[in-house]
Design a protein around this motif. Structure first.
Motif: not given
Length: 578
Positions: A30-31, A296-298, A353-354, A391-394
């Motif tokens: 996630g981050q 930036y907020y991860f 989400m993963l 990474a589940p970016e989209n």
RNA sequence: CGCGGGGUAGAGCAGUGGCAGCUCGUCAGGCUCAUAACCUGGAGGUCGUCGGUUCGAAUCCGACCCCCGCAACCA
């Protein structure tokens, strides 16, 4: 490697892990890995980075978990904090400041923000009825009340949602409510709370979102707009509890500031604490009051609206302090000298989400793989590589061990690792351990320069999966180059040709090393040793050793290896698994 | 009609009006420096369904079906 005379200021806020246990791989995907890759890149680029986060150490679930484990909440929180720090250390996740919500500084800043918002009329008092468990003498969060769903009759519906039919419920609508803490029948009791008046800030918020969200991920933007479209509602920002930041108002003893005011303020309080730590108490203002500083907020998934709506709303309301002589004098933050507004988020590159076996991971239901387990099995580099690559970016993404093995074997090992190994071995055995005296091939040079530029672009746009893909492309180019030039033939028939090939291949090896620094730091360091790279400036290492980076040096460019340099006996950086 | 994301080759994914692509897997060939690696070529898809707009639609419009996430201090 040049001094960066005009460094970009980058503030990175990373969502605060909840200190009720260990973090799992969903958190990583996630981050926690993305933010580190992003920060490492910017430090290498010679930009000024302030990345902060901390352990979210308050709230009801911690109280209950501590009770369950028969320790005090303070002990549980301290232990979780240590565990999280260990995990970070193992995975090479570094922050300018990683703190916790238990500090005095945090409490002070939260109360300051709370009071300013209250003075400006964004926080108002109201009362509501809430379930109270008479046996354990506590007010119950909605999720701790169970009962029969008024819609479908499921007898085990939660106060917030019926898991059977999926309806979102009001806790008062439950039939035959009971407390999950004691099984007692809860009673509705009147309790007063403060509410955040989001409605009041909605027009300003909407304007800001329309103007700023162009570069956000599509789903983050649409999701945020959806919330605005539905209409913002006031939300209670206090809780009946003793564990947390006390509400700083007389007559409100026994109540604390509720999380989504409290935790997000941590981004500010942690910056302030950082400035204090490095002995420059006003330094945080460089990152919070400079409009050119990018914030930036991860974060991930469901936290999105807290960062695209509620936190910006708080910042907007709070910044009105600077228009008022009275408030400015009365509510100075620690080290505060500049009467200027606080910066709003620039981008919120939230991941989705993963999933594991089709379901998201959850601490509560123990459906998870811990970050520690991943680290113990597969180590730092592969864990980082994999969760950046996938990474589940989209959209949501399914985790599978098979993908992990395939990725390792086909990409990390067969593509990049094998190229490095075949080049180093060839140099070591056929050219007497020395980088041969060869000539630059322009196509190689161009390819390397393009890679640096394009990988940088992708990272700056927080398209990290693409950035890694681009590095793999360079690896494929390198393997093809080596193959086409067939130096194993040349070494017998055309010695200079073979020397040229290996000279250029060594440069490609070094380019891959430099490009991979944000992703797989351990192997890059090891490879630096094999190539006998000495005295190279690495801002991330400086941060680890000294806790602060004094110089802004841009190292994001190719650094050629000169002919004649002696290399070490090659060793495998990554090996095949299973 | 709560809000949002998604449905494209066996798997995982790119692709926002112009010949349907990438990685892996699979099949065949080449090469042999390298970690059974690397390189080349092939097979494999009515782009969820139906309808519409258009010279032309994965892409734009409408309807529908399916999967997923979201009000809890769950990343």
């Amino acid at each position: 490697m040049t001094t960066n005379l005009n460094p970009q200021k980058i503030f990175i806020g990373v969502s605060w892990p909840y200190a009720s246990g260990k973090i799992h791989i969903g958190h990583l995907a996630g981050q926690y890995i993305a933010c580190d890759v992003f920060a490492r890149y910017h430090r290498l680029k010679g930009n000024s980075v302030l990345m902060v986060s901390g352990s979210d150490s308050h709230g009801t679930p911690i109280l209950f978990k501590a009770e369950e484990e028969k320790i005090t909440p303070e002990e549980l929180v301290a232990k979780s904090h240590r565990d999280i720090l260990d995990t970070y250390k193992n995975l090479g996740l570094i922050y300018e400041n990683y703190t916790s919500t238990t500090t005095k500084n945090h409490e002070e800043v939260v109360q300051n923000v709370f009071l300013v918002l209250k003075e400006r009329g964004y926080i108002y008092e109201d009362s509501s009825k809430q379930y109270f468990d008479p046996k354990v003498e506590r007010f119950l969060p909605d999720r701790y009340v169970r009962g029969t769903c008024p819609k479908c009759g499921n007898e085990n519906a939660r106060g917030d949602e019926c898991p059977e039919c999926g309806t979102f419920l009001d806790v008062e609508d439950l039939i035959n409510p009971r407390s999950t803490l004691s099984d007692a029948i809860p009673v509705l009791k009147e309790t007063k709370h403060f509410y955040l008046d989001l409605k009041k800030l909605e027009p300003e918020l909407e304007e800001w979102i329309d103007g700023s969200s162009g570069n956000w991920r599509k789903w983050v933007r649409e999701y945020t707009k959806g919330w605005i479209k539905e209409g913002l509602k006031s939300r209670a920002v206090t809780r009946d509890m003793e564990f947390g930041v006390p509400v700083p108002v007389e007559g409100w003893e026994g109540k604390v500031v509720y999380v989504w005011i409290e935790a997000v303020v941590g981004y500010l309080s942690a910056a302030i604490e950082w400035a204090e730590n490095i002995g420059k108490p006003s330094k945080w203002e460089d990152f919070w009051k400079d409009p050119s500083c990018k914030h930036y907020y991860f974060i991930a998934g469901g936290n999105t609206q807290f960062h695209t709506i509620i936190w910006p709303a708080e910042l907007m309301g709070y910044s009105e302090k600077y228009d008022s002589d009275e408030l400015w004098e009365k509510y100075k933050l620690p080290g505060e000298t500049r009467r200027e507004k606080l910066d709003l988020p620039y981008d919120v590159p939230s991941n989705r989400m993963l999933l594991f076996n089709g379901k998201k991971m959850s601490k509560g239901e123990n459906h998870m793989i811990t970050a520690d387990e991943m680290y113990e099995k597969y180590g730092t580099d592969l864990t980082r590589f994999f969760f950046t690559r996938f990474a589940p970016e989209n959209h949501d993404r399914e985790f599978s061990w098979e993908d992990l093995v395939t990725t390792n074997n086909n990409e990390l090992v067969a593509n990049i690792g094998n190229f490095i190994n075949r080049t180093l071995t060839f140099t070591y055995t056929k050219f007497d351990k020395k980088v041969p005296d060869g000539n630059w091939d322009e196509s190689v040079k161009t390819e390397i320069d393009n890679a640096f530029e394009e990988v940088a672009q992708y990272i700056e746009q927080v398209k990290l999966t693409k950035s890694l893909e681009r590095i793999l492309e360079l690896g494929a180019f390198a393997n093809k180059y080596f193959n086409d030039r067939a130096p194993w033939v040349g070494v017998k028939e055309d010695e200079q040709g073979a020397k040229d090939t290996l000279f250029n291949s060594i440069q490609l090896v070094n380019a891959l090393r430099l490009l991979l620094r944000p992703f797989t730091p351990l192997a890059c360091k090891e490879l630096g040793g094999l190539l006998n790279v000495k005295g190279e400036f690495n801002a991330n290492d400086v941060l680890i050793e000294n806790g602060v980076i004094e110089k802004n040096i841009d190292t994001w460019a190719h650094q050629p290896i000169e002919a004649g340099r002696v290399i070490q006996e090659p060793e495998l950086l990554w090996e095949k698994i299973e």
